[in-house]
Design a protein around this motif. Structure first.
Motif, short mmCIF file in Angstrom:
data_model
loop_
_atom_site.label_atom_id
_atom_site.label_comp_id
_atom_site.label_asym_id
_atom_site.label_seq_id
_atom_site.Cartn_x
_atom_site.Cartn_y
_atom_site.Cartn_z
N ASN A 68 8.43 -11.58 3.68
CA ASN A 68 7.52 -10.45 3.92
C ASN A 68 8.29 -9.14 3.98
O ASN A 68 7.80 -8.10 3.53
CB ASN A 68 6.71 -10.66 5.19
N GLN A 69 9.48 -9.14 4.53
CA GLN A 69 10.30 -7.93 4.58
C GLN A 69 10.69 -7.51 3.16
O GLN A 69 10.70 -6.31 2.84
CB GLN A 69 11.54 -8.15 5.45
N ARG A 70 11.01 -8.47 2.32
CA ARG A 70 11.33 -8.14 0.93
C ARG A 70 10.11 -7.53 0.23
O ARG A 70 10.21 -6.57 -0.52
CB ARG A 70 11.82 -9.39 0.18
N GLN A 71 8.96 -8.11 0.47
CA GLN A 71 7.72 -7.59 -0.12
C GLN A 71 7.46 -6.17 0.38
O GLN A 71 7.05 -5.30 -0.39
CB GLN A 71 6.54 -8.50 0.22
N LEU A 72 7.74 -5.93 1.65
CA LEU A 72 7.57 -4.60 2.23
C LEU A 72 8.51 -3.61 1.55
O LEU A 72 8.12 -2.48 1.21
CB LEU A 72 7.83 -4.64 3.74
N LEU A 73 9.74 -4.00 1.31
CA LEU A 73 10.70 -3.12 0.63
C LEU A 73 10.26 -2.82 -0.80
O LEU A 73 10.39 -1.69 -1.28
CB LEU A 73 12.10 -3.76 0.63
N ILE A 74 9.71 -3.82 -1.47
CA ILE A 74 9.22 -3.61 -2.84
C ILE A 74 8.08 -2.61 -2.84
O ILE A 74 8.03 -1.70 -3.67
CB ILE A 74 8.80 -4.96 -3.46
N LEU A 75 7.16 -2.75 -1.88
CA LEU A 75 6.03 -1.81 -1.81
C LEU A 75 6.52 -0.39 -1.48
O LEU A 75 6.02 0.59 -2.02
CB LEU A 75 5.02 -2.28 -0.76
N ASP B 72 9.40 0.86 -2.29
CA ASP B 72 10.01 1.38 -3.52
C ASP B 72 8.94 1.86 -4.50
O ASP B 72 9.09 2.90 -5.15
CB ASP B 72 10.88 0.30 -4.19
N ARG B 73 7.86 1.12 -4.59
CA ARG B 73 6.76 1.55 -5.47
C ARG B 73 6.18 2.88 -4.99
O ARG B 73 5.85 3.74 -5.81
CB ARG B 73 5.66 0.48 -5.50
N ILE B 74 6.06 3.04 -3.70
CA ILE B 74 5.54 4.31 -3.15
C ILE B 74 6.49 5.44 -3.50
O ILE B 74 6.07 6.53 -3.91
CB ILE B 74 5.32 4.22 -1.63
N LYS B 75 7.77 5.21 -3.37
CA LYS B 75 8.75 6.25 -3.69
C LYS B 75 8.70 6.62 -5.17
O LYS B 75 8.91 7.76 -5.53
CB LYS B 75 10.15 5.79 -3.30
N GLN B 76 8.41 5.65 -6.02
CA GLN B 76 8.33 5.92 -7.44
C GLN B 76 7.07 6.73 -7.77
O GLN B 76 7.08 7.54 -8.67
CB GLN B 76 8.31 4.62 -8.24
N ILE B 77 6.01 6.48 -7.07
CA ILE B 77 4.74 7.18 -7.34
C ILE B 77 4.75 8.59 -6.77
O ILE B 77 4.25 9.52 -7.38
CB ILE B 77 3.55 6.37 -6.77
#
Length: 161
Positions: free
Chosen positions: A136-143, A145-150
């Protein structure tokens, strides 16, 4: 003494010759005047034609200018609508991602609490929960990163933090 008048002193033939000459001169002047008038009419018609051509050219130029400016205004309006729609879509996407992020953070916090509870109660199940929390922490980091890209793609006025 009486001086004879010019018509009396001239013989009758000369008076008629003078009259004929005067008449011929008048006729010649009339012909010259007719030619001059016809030339003036021709010039007036030529000038009228040139003025009509000029006016029509100006009217066409004005209509072209109006058409071109209308096209540019329409294109600008369409581009503005596209930008507005894209901004709204980006804001909606950002809101969805933030909502998912909050859900994941809430779920992570619950799992951490459960993990703590399980540590105290069941040491054997600790490893399974630890693996779930890490996933879940990895999934949180991925999300994140997606926010930072957007976020950099959004206009500066629409950023919310």
């Amino acid at each position: 003494m009486n001086t004879p008048s010019p018509s009396e002193s001239n013989p009758p033939d000369q008076t008629s010759t003078d009259r004929e000459l005067s008449l011929e001169m008048l006729q010649e002047q009339q012909v010259n005047l007719k030619v001059s008038v016809e030339e003036l009419y021709r010039q007036v018609n030529q000038i009228r034609g040139l003025l009509q051509t000029l006016v029509m050219g100006l009217a066409i130029a004005i209509l072209l200018a109006i058409g071109i400016s209308g096209w540019f205004a329409y294109r600008l309006l369409v581009q503005e609508q596209i930008m507005r729609r894209d901004t709204e879509q980006a804001a909606a996407t950002n809101a969805k991602i933030l909502e998912q992020l909050e859900q994941v953070e809430t779920q992570l916090q619950r799992q951490k609490d459960q993990l703590q509870t399980f540590r105290e109660e069941v040491p054997d199940e600790f490893k399974t929960l630890t693996d779930t929390v890490q996933a879940n922490q990895r999934q949180l980091l991925i999300l994140r990163d997606r926010i930072k890209q957007i976020e950099p793609k959004q206009p500066p006025s629409n950023r919310t933090q």
